[in-house]
Write a protein that holds these residues in place. Structure first.
Motif, mmCIF file in Angstrom:
data_model
loop_
_atom_site.group_PDB
_atom_site.id
_atom_site.type_symbol
_atom_site.label_atom_id
_atom_site.label_comp_id
_atom_site.label_asym_id
_atom_site.label_seq_id
_atom_site.Cartn_x
_atom_site.Cartn_y
_atom_site.Cartn_z
ATOM 1 N N ASP A 40 9.956 64.782 142.342
ATOM 2 C CA ASP A 40 10.030 65.210 140.954
ATOM 3 C C ASP A 40 11.477 65.631 140.708
ATOM 4 O O ASP A 40 11.910 66.676 141.186
ATOM 5 C CB ASP A 40 9.061 66.380 140.739
ATOM 6 C CG ASP A 40 9.063 66.885 139.313
ATOM 7 O OD1 ASP A 40 10.043 66.662 138.568
ATOM 8 O OD2 ASP A 40 8.071 67.539 138.936
ATOM 9 N N LEU A 41 12.210 64.791 140.003
ATOM 10 C CA LEU A 41 13.636 65.039 139.781
ATOM 11 C C LEU A 41 13.877 66.380 139.088
ATOM 12 O O LEU A 41 14.838 67.083 139.419
ATOM 13 C CB LEU A 41 14.232 63.891 138.961
ATOM 14 C CG LEU A 41 15.687 63.543 139.211
ATOM 15 C CD1 LEU A 41 16.023 63.432 140.675
ATOM 16 C CD2 LEU A 41 16.063 62.270 138.473
ATOM 17 N N ALA A 42 12.999 66.759 138.170
ATOM 18 C CA ALA A 42 13.169 68.037 137.466
ATOM 19 C C ALA A 42 13.114 69.217 138.446
ATOM 20 O O ALA A 42 13.890 70.164 138.337
ATOM 21 C CB ALA A 42 12.112 68.197 136.378
ATOM 22 N N LYS A 43 12.189 69.143 139.426
ATOM 23 C CA LYS A 43 12.089 70.210 140.430
ATOM 24 C C LYS A 43 13.291 70.231 141.360
ATOM 25 O O LYS A 43 13.637 71.267 141.921
ATOM 26 C CB LYS A 43 10.825 70.042 141.287
ATOM 27 C CG LYS A 43 9.553 70.468 140.640
ATOM 28 C CD LYS A 43 8.435 70.368 141.680
ATOM 29 C CE LYS A 43 7.087 70.659 141.105
ATOM 30 N NZ LYS A 43 6.031 70.490 142.118
ATOM 31 N N TYR A 44 13.911 69.068 141.557
ATOM 32 C CA TYR A 44 15.045 68.947 142.477
ATOM 33 C C TYR A 44 16.340 69.506 141.871
ATOM 34 O O TYR A 44 17.256 69.893 142.593
ATOM 35 C CB TYR A 44 15.223 67.474 142.847
ATOM 36 C CG TYR A 44 16.131 67.225 144.016
ATOM 37 C CD1 TYR A 44 15.729 67.507 145.316
ATOM 38 C CD2 TYR A 44 17.401 66.682 143.829
ATOM 39 C CE1 TYR A 44 16.559 67.250 146.396
ATOM 40 C CE2 TYR A 44 18.233 66.421 144.906
ATOM 41 C CZ TYR A 44 17.814 66.709 146.182
ATOM 42 O OH TYR A 44 18.635 66.460 147.244
ATOM 43 N N MET A 45 16.405 69.537 140.552
ATOM 44 C CA MET A 45 17.624 69.998 139.883
ATOM 45 C C MET A 45 17.887 71.473 140.195
ATOM 46 O O MET A 45 17.005 72.200 140.618
ATOM 47 C CB MET A 45 17.512 69.794 138.365
ATOM 48 C CG MET A 45 17.380 68.329 137.937
ATOM 49 S SD MET A 45 18.811 67.269 138.314
ATOM 50 C CE MET A 45 18.277 66.450 139.812
ATOM 51 N N HIS A 68 25.318 71.664 142.927
ATOM 52 C CA HIS A 68 24.536 71.911 141.710
ATOM 53 C C HIS A 68 24.174 70.553 141.123
ATOM 54 O O HIS A 68 24.996 69.644 141.085
ATOM 55 C CB HIS A 68 25.365 72.691 140.694
ATOM 56 C CG HIS A 68 26.039 73.899 141.270
ATOM 57 N ND1 HIS A 68 25.413 75.122 141.361
ATOM 58 C CD2 HIS A 68 27.263 74.061 141.828
ATOM 59 C CE1 HIS A 68 26.241 75.989 141.926
ATOM 60 N NE2 HIS A 68 27.363 75.372 142.222
ATOM 61 N N TYR A 69 22.930 70.420 140.664
ATOM 62 C CA TYR A 69 22.453 69.183 140.057
ATOM 63 C C TYR A 69 21.921 69.482 138.664
ATOM 64 O O TYR A 69 21.261 70.496 138.448
ATOM 65 C CB TYR A 69 21.300 68.579 140.873
ATOM 66 C CG TYR A 69 21.624 68.306 142.317
ATOM 67 C CD1 TYR A 69 22.615 67.408 142.678
ATOM 68 C CD2 TYR A 69 20.922 68.936 143.337
ATOM 69 C CE1 TYR A 69 22.900 67.140 144.002
ATOM 70 C CE2 TYR A 69 21.193 68.671 144.665
ATOM 71 C CZ TYR A 69 22.189 67.769 144.995
ATOM 72 O OH TYR A 69 22.464 67.515 146.304
ATOM 73 N N ARG A 70 22.183 68.564 137.734
ATOM 74 C CA ARG A 70 21.565 68.639 136.404
ATOM 75 C C ARG A 70 21.247 67.222 135.958
ATOM 76 O O ARG A 70 21.985 66.274 136.269
ATOM 77 C CB ARG A 70 22.452 69.387 135.417
ATOM 78 C CG ARG A 70 23.727 68.700 135.053
ATOM 79 C CD ARG A 70 24.548 69.521 134.061
ATOM 80 N NE ARG A 70 25.798 68.818 133.765
ATOM 81 C CZ ARG A 70 26.804 69.356 133.127
ATOM 82 N NH1 ARG A 70 26.752 70.614 132.725
ATOM 83 N NH2 ARG A 70 27.891 68.644 132.882
ATOM 84 N N PRO A 71 20.122 67.060 135.239
ATOM 85 C CA PRO A 71 19.681 65.706 134.852
ATOM 86 C C PRO A 71 20.629 65.061 133.843
ATOM 87 O O PRO A 71 21.280 65.751 133.055
ATOM 88 C CB PRO A 71 18.303 65.942 134.238
ATOM 89 C CG PRO A 71 18.281 67.371 133.846
ATOM 90 C CD PRO A 71 19.230 68.101 134.742
ATOM 91 N N ARG A 72 20.685 63.750 133.891
ATOM 92 C CA ARG A 72 21.444 62.964 132.908
ATOM 93 C C ARG A 72 20.432 62.320 131.961
ATOM 94 O O ARG A 72 19.394 61.826 132.399
ATOM 95 C CB ARG A 72 22.259 61.872 133.592
ATOM 96 C CG ARG A 72 23.364 62.404 134.485
ATOM 97 C CD ARG A 72 24.083 61.280 135.215
ATOM 98 N NE ARG A 72 24.725 60.319 134.328
ATOM 99 C CZ ARG A 72 25.943 60.488 133.803
ATOM 100 N NH1 ARG A 72 26.637 61.572 134.090
ATOM 101 N NH2 ARG A 72 26.459 59.578 133.017
ATOM 102 N N ALA A 73 20.757 62.304 130.684
ATOM 103 C CA ALA A 73 19.849 61.738 129.682
ATOM 104 C C ALA A 73 19.496 60.281 130.003
ATOM 105 O O ALA A 73 18.363 59.852 129.809
ATOM 106 C CB ALA A 73 20.480 61.829 128.292
ATOM 107 N N GLU A 74 20.453 59.523 130.529
ATOM 108 C CA GLU A 74 20.226 58.100 130.811
ATOM 109 C C GLU A 74 19.622 57.841 132.190
ATOM 110 O O GLU A 74 19.519 56.715 132.632
ATOM 111 C CB GLU A 74 21.526 57.300 130.633
ATOM 112 C CG GLU A 74 22.658 57.688 131.565
ATOM 113 C CD GLU A 74 23.516 58.852 131.070
ATOM 114 O OE1 GLU A 74 24.613 59.019 131.614
ATOM 115 O OE2 GLU A 74 23.074 59.604 130.179
ATOM 116 N N GLY A 75 19.223 58.920 132.878
ATOM 117 C CA GLY A 75 18.630 58.791 134.215
ATOM 118 C C GLY A 75 19.602 59.241 135.289
ATOM 119 O O GLY A 75 20.803 59.295 135.077
ATOM 120 N N GLY A 76 19.065 59.575 136.428
ATOM 121 C CA GLY A 76 19.907 60.091 137.503
ATOM 122 C C GLY A 76 20.299 61.534 137.227
ATOM 123 O O GLY A 76 19.622 62.241 136.469
#
Length: 189
Positions: A40-45, A68-76
């Motif tokens: 789950d990418l959201a949990k990984y951020m 630090h990670y934050r989601p990109r609107a276009e994915g990744g």
């Protein structure tokens, strides 16, 4: 006589064992590392502390390494690796895009224009408390955690699983964390 025959058989047996080990090593290198099935990418951020790393040139001399990670609107996602080198704060910005359509565990991370690497999530705690990240070539490996240290049994088990996938874990270097406070907003330039 017989002793010469025995010596030849022993020598031949050793030779065969060496060839067999070389063949197994070559086969392991030909098979890509296995990633976790999905995540789950959201949990990984969010913020992760580097616990250990296979030494690499960009990180030479780093202490207090945090990513630090934050989601990109276009994915990744966007990546921000931070560390201190000789007491100077060093931020390294990057982006990670899925390396296969729809993948949530295999990415290609690019820092600067010329430096990039696979970013494959090889192992992940079900509660997203720690992860092991590597590349297909098995020459990049990071153990990361939501805290600066992992319980020894958890760390040892994660490293053993990376070793079973062919990573040179004997070269892992533990990351030094001095207790220095993180920047309030690491993304602010």
């Amino acid at each position: 006589g017989l002793s010469g025959l025995h010596a030849g058989a022993v020598h031949g047996g050793v030779h065969m064992r060496v060839l067999l080990l070389a063949a197994v090593a070559a086969l392991a290198a030909a098979v890509p590392p296995k990633t976790v099935e999905r995540m789950d990418l959201a949990k990984y951020m969010g913020t992760w502390y580097e616990v250990a790393v296979l030494p690499n040139a960009p990180q030479d001399g780093c202490v207090d390494t945090v990513v630090h990670y934050r989601p990109r609107a276009e994915g990744g996602f966007d990546l921000l690796n931070t560390c201190y080198k000789k007491s100077k704060f060093k931020p390294y910005h990057g982006t990670a895009k899925p390396s296969e359509p729809g993948s949530t565990t295999k990415f290609y991370a690019r820092f600067f224009l010329f430096f990039g690497s696979d970013y494959w999530v090889l192992d992940l705690d079900p509660e997203y408390r720690w992860a092991v990240v590597g590349n297909a070539g098995r020459d990049r490996l990071w153990v990361i955690s939501r805290t600066p240290a992992l319980e020894p049994a958890v760390y040892d088990a994660a490293v053993a699983r990376a070793k079973a996938q062919g990573y040179p874990v004997e070269k892992l270097a533990r990351t030094v964390h001095t207790g220095r406070a993180l920047p309030a907003d690491p993304w602010a330039d």
